[in-house]
Design a protein around this motif. Sequence first.
Motif, PDB file in Angstrom:
ATOM      1  N   VAL A 177       8.732  14.416   7.526  1.00  0.00           N
ATOM      2  CA  VAL A 177       7.503  13.686   7.858  1.00  0.00           C
ATOM      3  C   VAL A 177       7.476  12.349   7.121  1.00  0.00           C
ATOM      4  O   VAL A 177       7.148  11.311   7.703  1.00  0.00           O
ATOM      5  CB  VAL A 177       6.251  14.536   7.540  1.00  0.00           C
ATOM      6  N   VAL A 178       7.858  12.348   5.858  1.00  0.00           N
ATOM      7  CA  VAL A 178       7.913  11.112   5.079  1.00  0.00           C
ATOM      8  C   VAL A 178       8.863  10.113   5.736  1.00  0.00           C
ATOM      9  O   VAL A 178       8.522   8.939   5.918  1.00  0.00           O
ATOM     10  CB  VAL A 178       8.343  11.387   3.615  1.00  0.00           C
ATOM     11  N   ARG A 179      10.050  10.565   6.120  1.00  0.00           N
ATOM     12  CA  ARG A 179      11.021   9.661   6.766  1.00  0.00           C
ATOM     13  C   ARG A 179      10.471   9.096   8.066  1.00  0.00           C
ATOM     14  O   ARG A 179      10.648   7.909   8.361  1.00  0.00           O
ATOM     15  CB  ARG A 179      12.347  10.382   7.002  1.00  0.00           C
ATOM     16  N   ILE A 180       9.816   9.935   8.850  1.00  0.00           N
ATOM     17  CA  ILE A 180       9.237   9.481  10.116  1.00  0.00           C
ATOM     18  C   ILE A 180       8.191   8.405   9.867  1.00  0.00           C
ATOM     19  O   ILE A 180       8.174   7.361  10.533  1.00  0.00           O
ATOM     20  CB  ILE A 180       8.630  10.669  10.896  1.00  0.00           C
ATOM     21  N   LEU A 181       7.311   8.629   8.904  1.00  0.00           N
ATOM     22  CA  LEU A 181       6.265   7.657   8.596  1.00  0.00           C
ATOM     23  C   LEU A 181       6.842   6.358   8.054  1.00  0.00           C
ATOM     24  O   LEU A 181       6.361   5.268   8.382  1.00  0.00           O
ATOM     25  CB  LEU A 181       5.265   8.251   7.601  1.00  0.00           C
ATOM     26  N   SER A 222       6.470   2.267   9.575  1.00  0.00           N
ATOM     27  CA  SER A 222       5.525   1.525   8.749  1.00  0.00           C
ATOM     28  C   SER A 222       6.260   0.906   7.567  1.00  0.00           C
ATOM     29  O   SER A 222       7.311   1.382   7.152  1.00  0.00           O
ATOM     30  CB  SER A 222       4.441   2.481   8.232  1.00  0.00           C
ATOM     31  N   ASP A 223       5.675  -0.129   7.018  1.00  0.00           N
ATOM     32  CA  ASP A 223       6.235  -0.762   5.822  1.00  0.00           C
ATOM     33  C   ASP A 223       5.695  -0.132   4.545  1.00  0.00           C
ATOM     34  O   ASP A 223       6.091  -0.499   3.450  1.00  0.00           O
ATOM     35  CB  ASP A 223       5.918  -2.260   5.811  1.00  0.00           C
ATOM     36  N   GLU A 224       4.771   0.819   4.690  1.00  0.00           N
ATOM     37  CA  GLU A 224       4.171   1.467   3.529  1.00  0.00           C
ATOM     38  C   GLU A 224       5.136   2.454   2.874  1.00  0.00           C
ATOM     39  O   GLU A 224       5.944   3.073   3.551  1.00  0.00           O
ATOM     40  CB  GLU A 224       2.918   2.248   3.944  1.00  0.00           C
ATOM     41  N   GLU A 225       4.970   2.577   1.576  1.00  0.00           N
ATOM     42  CA  GLU A 225       5.700   3.610   0.851  1.00  0.00           C
ATOM     43  C   GLU A 225       4.943   4.928   1.048  1.00  0.00           C
ATOM     44  O   GLU A 225       3.721   4.969   1.015  1.00  0.00           O
ATOM     45  CB  GLU A 225       5.783   3.266  -0.631  1.00  0.00           C
ATOM     46  N   VAL A 226       5.673   6.001   1.275  1.00  0.00           N
ATOM     47  CA  VAL A 226       5.071   7.318   1.467  1.00  0.00           C
ATOM     48  C   VAL A 226       5.631   8.243   0.393  1.00  0.00           C
ATOM     49  O   VAL A 226       6.845   8.340   0.226  1.00  0.00           O
ATOM     50  CB  VAL A 226       5.365   7.883   2.872  1.00  0.00           C
ATOM     51  N   ILE A 227       4.729   8.920  -0.327  1.00  0.00           N
ATOM     52  CA  ILE A 227       5.136   9.792  -1.429  1.00  0.00           C
ATOM     53  C   ILE A 227       4.645  11.201  -1.153  1.00  0.00           C
ATOM     54  O   ILE A 227       3.469  11.414  -0.850  1.00  0.00           O
ATOM     55  CB  ILE A 227       4.580   9.280  -2.778  1.00  0.00           C
ATOM     56  N   LEU A 228       5.551  12.145  -1.265  1.00  0.00           N
ATOM     57  CA  LEU A 228       5.256  13.557  -1.041  1.00  0.00           C
ATOM     58  C   LEU A 228       4.990  14.232  -2.382  1.00  0.00           C
ATOM     59  O   LEU A 228       5.797  14.139  -3.299  1.00  0.00           O
ATOM     60  CB  LEU A 228       6.462  14.198  -0.342  1.00  0.00           C
ATOM     61  N   LEU A 229       3.843  14.907  -2.494  1.00  0.00           N
ATOM     62  CA  LEU A 229       3.445  15.566  -3.739  1.00  0.00           C
ATOM     63  C   LEU A 229       3.732  17.068  -3.626  1.00  0.00           C
ATOM     64  O   LEU A 229       2.924  17.820  -3.095  1.00  0.00           O
ATOM     65  CB  LEU A 229       1.955  15.319  -4.012  1.00  0.00           C
ATOM     66  N   LEU A 230       4.905  17.483  -4.118  1.00  0.00           N
ATOM     67  CA  LEU A 230       5.379  18.853  -3.930  1.00  0.00           C
ATOM     68  C   LEU A 230       5.581  19.655  -5.207  1.00  0.00           C
ATOM     69  O   LEU A 230       5.917  20.824  -5.130  1.00  0.00           O
ATOM     70  CB  LEU A 230       6.746  18.845  -3.228  1.00  0.00           C
ATOM     71  N   MET A 232       0.838  -1.182   0.000  1.00  0.00           N
ATOM     72  CA  MET A 232       0.000   0.000   0.000  1.00  0.00           C
ATOM     73  C   MET A 232       0.883   1.246   0.000  1.00  0.00           C
ATOM     74  O   MET A 232       2.017   1.219   0.430  1.00  0.00           O
ATOM     75  CB  MET A 232      -0.911  -0.018   1.221  1.00  0.00           C
ATOM     76  N   CYS A 233       0.332   2.343  -0.467  1.00  0.00           N
ATOM     77  CA  CYS A 233       1.094   3.576  -0.604  1.00  0.00           C
ATOM     78  C   CYS A 233       0.293   4.741  -0.018  1.00  0.00           C
ATOM     79  O   CYS A 233      -0.917   4.823  -0.184  1.00  0.00           O
ATOM     80  CB  CYS A 233       1.373   3.810  -2.082  1.00  0.00           C
ATOM     81  N   THR A 234       0.991   5.629   0.669  1.00  0.00           N
ATOM     82  CA  THR A 234       0.363   6.819   1.225  1.00  0.00           C
ATOM     83  C   THR A 234       0.905   8.033   0.486  1.00  0.00           C
ATOM     84  O   THR A 234       2.114   8.173   0.319  1.00  0.00           O
ATOM     85  CB  THR A 234       0.691   6.955   2.732  1.00  0.00           C
ATOM     86  N   PHE A 235       0.001   8.898   0.053  1.00  0.00           N
ATOM     87  CA  PHE A 235       0.376  10.136  -0.613  1.00  0.00           C
ATOM     88  C   PHE A 235       0.109  11.296   0.329  1.00  0.00           C
ATOM     89  O   PHE A 235      -0.946  11.366   0.943  1.00  0.00           O
ATOM     90  CB  PHE A 235      -0.433  10.331  -1.901  1.00  0.00           C
ATOM     91  N   ILE A 236       1.072  12.199   0.423  1.00  0.00           N
ATOM     92  CA  ILE A 236       0.904  13.403   1.239  1.00  0.00           C
ATOM     93  C   ILE A 236       0.996  14.608   0.311  1.00  0.00           C
ATOM     94  O   ILE A 236       2.020  14.841  -0.323  1.00  0.00           O
ATOM     95  CB  ILE A 236       1.991  13.513   2.328  1.00  0.00           C
ATOM     96  N   GLY A 237      -0.082  15.365   0.231  1.00  0.00           N
ATOM     97  CA  GLY A 237      -0.130  16.537  -0.629  1.00  0.00           C
ATOM     98  C   GLY A 237       0.499  17.759   0.016  1.00  0.00           C
ATOM     99  O   GLY A 237       0.564  17.869   1.244  1.00  0.00           O
ATOM    100  N   ILE A 238       0.946  18.667  -0.821  1.00  0.00           N
ATOM    101  CA  ILE A 238       1.541  19.911  -0.354  1.00  0.00           C
ATOM    102  C   ILE A 238       0.578  20.675   0.554  1.00  0.00           C
ATOM    103  O   ILE A 238       0.997  21.344   1.497  1.00  0.00           O
ATOM    104  CB  ILE A 238       2.014  20.786  -1.546  1.00  0.00           C
TER     105      ILE A 238
END
Length: 126
Positions: A39-43, A47-55, A1-7
């Motif tokens: 924040v991405v590094r902390i998450l 967690s084993d999830e991939e976290v993607i920052l949308l900047l 699963m993947c988590t996206f974090i928007g600007i």
Amino acid sequence: MCTFIGIESVAANALIELLEKKDEREVSFETLARYGMRVVRILQECSDEEVILLLSRKYQINMIENYSDFFEADFSRGGQGVFRLKGENKQETLEALKKYFRLTMSMQMLNAFTSEDALQELGLCA
């Protein structure tokens, strides 16, 4: 699963913290990028999830268009742009931001945004 974090989430959370702790109503794009990456590094560490920052510029423009009730951009400082909060009343602004951007956020995500490690990027922790 993947988590996206928007600007918009990064900006809202940064500005909530800056407004509460330093009464500051703006944050540079550069600072937001550093804060978001932290924040991405902390998450990713918890967690084993991939976290993607949308900047990207596209997401920055979308943020200003979609959340114009909250934010405005200022590019008048040469290459260093800033996102600025709209609204004059500090308490009303904080309540609106928290209700809109934090009410449905997971505790894991909220803890990452408010962690001492992330807040260092905003100059809020030693």
